[in-house]
Scaffold this active site. Sequence first.
Site, PDB file in Angstrom:
ATOM      1  N   CYS B  87       0.821  -1.219   0.000  1.00 52.42           N
ATOM      2  CA  CYS B  87       0.000   0.000   0.000  1.00 52.42           C
ATOM      3  C   CYS B  87       0.853   1.266   0.000  1.00 52.42           C
ATOM      4  O   CYS B  87       0.315   2.370  -0.093  1.00 52.42           O
ATOM      5  CB  CYS B  87      -0.952  -0.023   1.179  1.00 52.42           C
ATOM      6  SG  CYS B  87      -1.857  -1.574   1.272  1.00 52.42           S
ATOM      7  N   CYS B 210     -13.001   0.019   8.522  1.00 54.20           N
ATOM      8  CA  CYS B 210     -12.105  -0.490   7.471  1.00 54.20           C
ATOM      9  C   CYS B 210     -12.174   0.368   6.210  1.00 54.20           C
ATOM     10  O   CYS B 210     -13.259   0.747   5.775  1.00 54.20           O
ATOM     11  CB  CYS B 210     -12.511  -1.907   7.076  1.00 54.20           C
ATOM     12  SG  CYS B 210     -12.680  -3.032   8.476  1.00 54.20           S
ATOM     13  N   SER B 211     -11.022   0.604   5.602  1.00 58.45           N
ATOM     14  CA  SER B 211     -11.030   1.247   4.293  1.00 58.45           C
ATOM     15  C   SER B 211     -11.580   0.239   3.283  1.00 58.45           C
ATOM     16  O   SER B 211     -11.467  -0.965   3.474  1.00 58.45           O
ATOM     17  CB  SER B 211      -9.615   1.698   3.910  1.00 58.45           C
ATOM     18  OG  SER B 211      -8.738   0.592   3.853  1.00 58.45           O
ATOM     19  N   LYS B 332     -10.320   5.739   4.426  1.00 59.51           N
ATOM     20  CA  LYS B 332     -11.627   5.279   4.879  1.00 59.51           C
ATOM     21  C   LYS B 332     -12.768   5.740   3.968  1.00 59.51           C
ATOM     22  O   LYS B 332     -13.589   4.920   3.538  1.00 59.51           O
ATOM     23  CB  LYS B 332     -11.871   5.777   6.319  1.00 59.51           C
ATOM     24  CG  LYS B 332     -13.254   5.482   6.864  1.00 59.51           C
ATOM     25  CD  LYS B 332     -13.462   3.990   7.048  1.00 59.51           C
ATOM     26  CE  LYS B 332     -14.925   3.580   7.066  1.00 59.51           C
ATOM     27  NZ  LYS B 332     -15.477   3.453   5.707  1.00 59.51           N
ATOM     28  N   HIS B 336      -9.366   3.466  -1.106  1.00 58.97           N
ATOM     29  CA  HIS B 336      -7.980   3.013  -0.979  1.00 58.97           C
ATOM     30  C   HIS B 336      -7.584   2.080  -2.135  1.00 58.97           C
ATOM     31  O   HIS B 336      -7.439   0.877  -1.956  1.00 58.97           O
ATOM     32  CB  HIS B 336      -7.814   2.315   0.388  1.00 58.97           C
ATOM     33  CG  HIS B 336      -6.429   1.860   0.692  1.00 58.97           C
ATOM     34  ND1 HIS B 336      -5.296   2.445   0.168  1.00 58.97           N
ATOM     35  CD2 HIS B 336      -5.973   0.843   1.483  1.00 58.97           C
ATOM     36  CE1 HIS B 336      -4.215   1.811   0.633  1.00 58.97           C
ATOM     37  NE2 HIS B 336      -4.600   0.836   1.418  1.00 58.97           N
TER      38      HIS B 336
END
Lengths: 388, 388
Positions: B87, B210-211, B332, B336
């Site tokens: 990421c 959670c994203s 979020k 993402h």
Amino acid sequence: MREVAVVGIGLTEFGEKWDSSFRELCVEAGAKAIEDAGMDGDQIQEMFVGNMSGGRFVLQEHIGALIADYSGLATNHIPSTRTEAACASGGLAFRQAVNTIASGSQDIVIAAGVEKMTDVSGGETTDALAGAADREWEGMYGVTFPGLYAMIAVDYMHKYGLTREQLAQVAVKNHYNGARNPIAQYRKEITVDAVMKSTLVADPLRLLDCSPVTDGAAAVILCSMEKAKEFTDCPIKVLASTQATDTISLHDRRDISTLDATIAAADRAFKMAKLEREDIDLVEVHDCFTIAELCAIEDMGFCKKGEAGKFTEEGETALGGKLPVNTSGGLKACGHPVGATGIKQVCEVVAQLRGEAGKRQIDGAEIGMTHNVGGTGATVVTNIFRRA
Amino acid sequence: MREVAVVGIGLTEFGEKWDSSFRELCVEAGAKAIEDAGMDGDQIQEMFVGNMSGGRFVLQEHIGALIADYSGLATNHIPSTRTEAACASGGLAFRQAVNTIASGSQDIVIAAGVEKMTDVSGGETTDALAGAADREWEGMYGVTFPGLYAMIAVDYMHKYGLTREQLAQVAVKNHYNGARNPIAQYRKEITVDAVMKSTLVADPLRLLDCSPVTDGAAAVILCSMEKAKEFTDCPIKVLASTQATDTISLHDRRDISTLDATIAAADRAFKMAKLEREDIDLVEVHDCFTIAELCAIEDMGFCKKGEAGKFTEEGETALGGKLPVNTSGGLKACGHPVGATGIKQVCEVVAQLRGEAGKRQIDGAEIGMTHNVGGTGATVVTNIFRRA
């Protein structure tokens, strides 16, 4: 920009390494390079790792951090970056390492390359490798790498009258060299007849025209020229490190048997190094298929277009020839762990310039070059080295 | 080393982009950045593309060449390099671009990030993302990213007495910001109650902690400070770009709820920029899960350890607070697309420093920072920017 030198090299044996994991291979090569440089791992300030398809081959991404960690270098929180351009991934790692030192931002950097290709089945390997080409316009239509290079070979043979025997001679020469390289996957000589009788893979390419599926890793340690003397009496200076891009699809090229990215990268390298073609004593080129070696020699400017077959047949690319090509055995005989190949080529040239290449040593070699290709030529990295 | 500025930014809309392919997303972001900079694509001399797992998500590697080609930049044979650190892949691309200009080796460079995550099924997405962690010691035992960050959250709550409500407040604040960002995946506000009642994913983390899984791309154009004036009256200067590594496995850390790589990268960035924490007007941090935002704020040095929950609850990280955090909506709410996130963060800070952030604009913002994490903190990239 500062001068940069290679002061350490490390290679695993290439082959089907059932007993070593992906990370173990890379750590082994790195440890050997650190030992060769006679330094502590703690002196390394940054890391670049070339890897093509860890995600497909071993379900692992985030490879820079993984290797830094398992090498014990994460404790210093050094930056570690994975680079990827298919089979030129190692070449990219090397070039970024060179630029990192040339710029003055770090003094000592390690560049590694690794691929573990035998943990998945053959079909999965072929499909993962097809990710180096254009998935939407090549892979989806069923063309794989032997097919793409076969098209290059057909076009080349049609245009320049290359014979099947001349093509076979590339593999014969590279196996002769590989037989003299203790880390090579295939340490045995072959004949033109054996190539001509080997299984047809994609007409006109036969099994012995193709580089194999290989596990392996390679690493080199670079530092600024001033610092190099601390570690070795024989630093190998990096005179040029260049990279060029072309269309990813073969069918989008102006000429499918000429790699314009090779021409661009090599022209830039010779300009940067202020050298002529005849100054080069030996070259490691990207012979993923026999035809690729012939294109490389020509597109780098060592032969006129269409003449590399004859040049090879006459022995000029052999160990005793005018321009020894692929003294390591090349991708064909030494093996082709795709992410590692660009770094392995550097290791071979450095060993030659140091006079440490054993039975395949080129007497008095002072200047060497490497040529690393991604896909069918969408990425090319070339480097020129001189014994300092 | 030369001064470097950002002179162009481009973003696709983030979300489930069924109508756009991987390459189309990246080319769209690049074209917008080129248009924003008011230059010709031909002026770009080198390209870096951050992408985590094209091999798994779209069966495509060799992404640097692919994007250069489809952007029309392969005709000049410019070097194009894919960087990967899960990421943090976009963050790596940005840092390499900065270093390439700072060193003087190029004048104008584009850094992009792209991920197309919705072309495969949910299980495949989760497994591909698990490639960001240690496959042998984490993934193979069934732990996925929500599980890893849940362990961080449990440890953090136990040590520092963070409440579930404080954690929820991170998501509420980021959705408030995302509702004001026209490219955000989720442009709607949520409540603490909605977070507390959302599906449990990995205790204590719920769905709204959670994203999401996102398609999208981002690009920025950088050039030397001297050259920047040719393109814009408001160049955004890069004061620092730093990268640090830690163990890839969470269980190998000295403290699982402190990211040492964040501490190292941020310390280096503040030193390089010659600034103090209180000089920062806004920061984009890597909130892949709500708990990650709290760790980031603390490990970067904006709060004492254990105090970020209270800091958030008191509104200090909101648009009108002392230190606005994730004005874009963060991972979020903005979404993402893993390889694009590090570049999207840069786009947001640049937009803020230019005064172009619309309904989420921080009045008088002059200095901003970004924080991009790979895995559970094995790679961290931080950048500091100033309106020139």
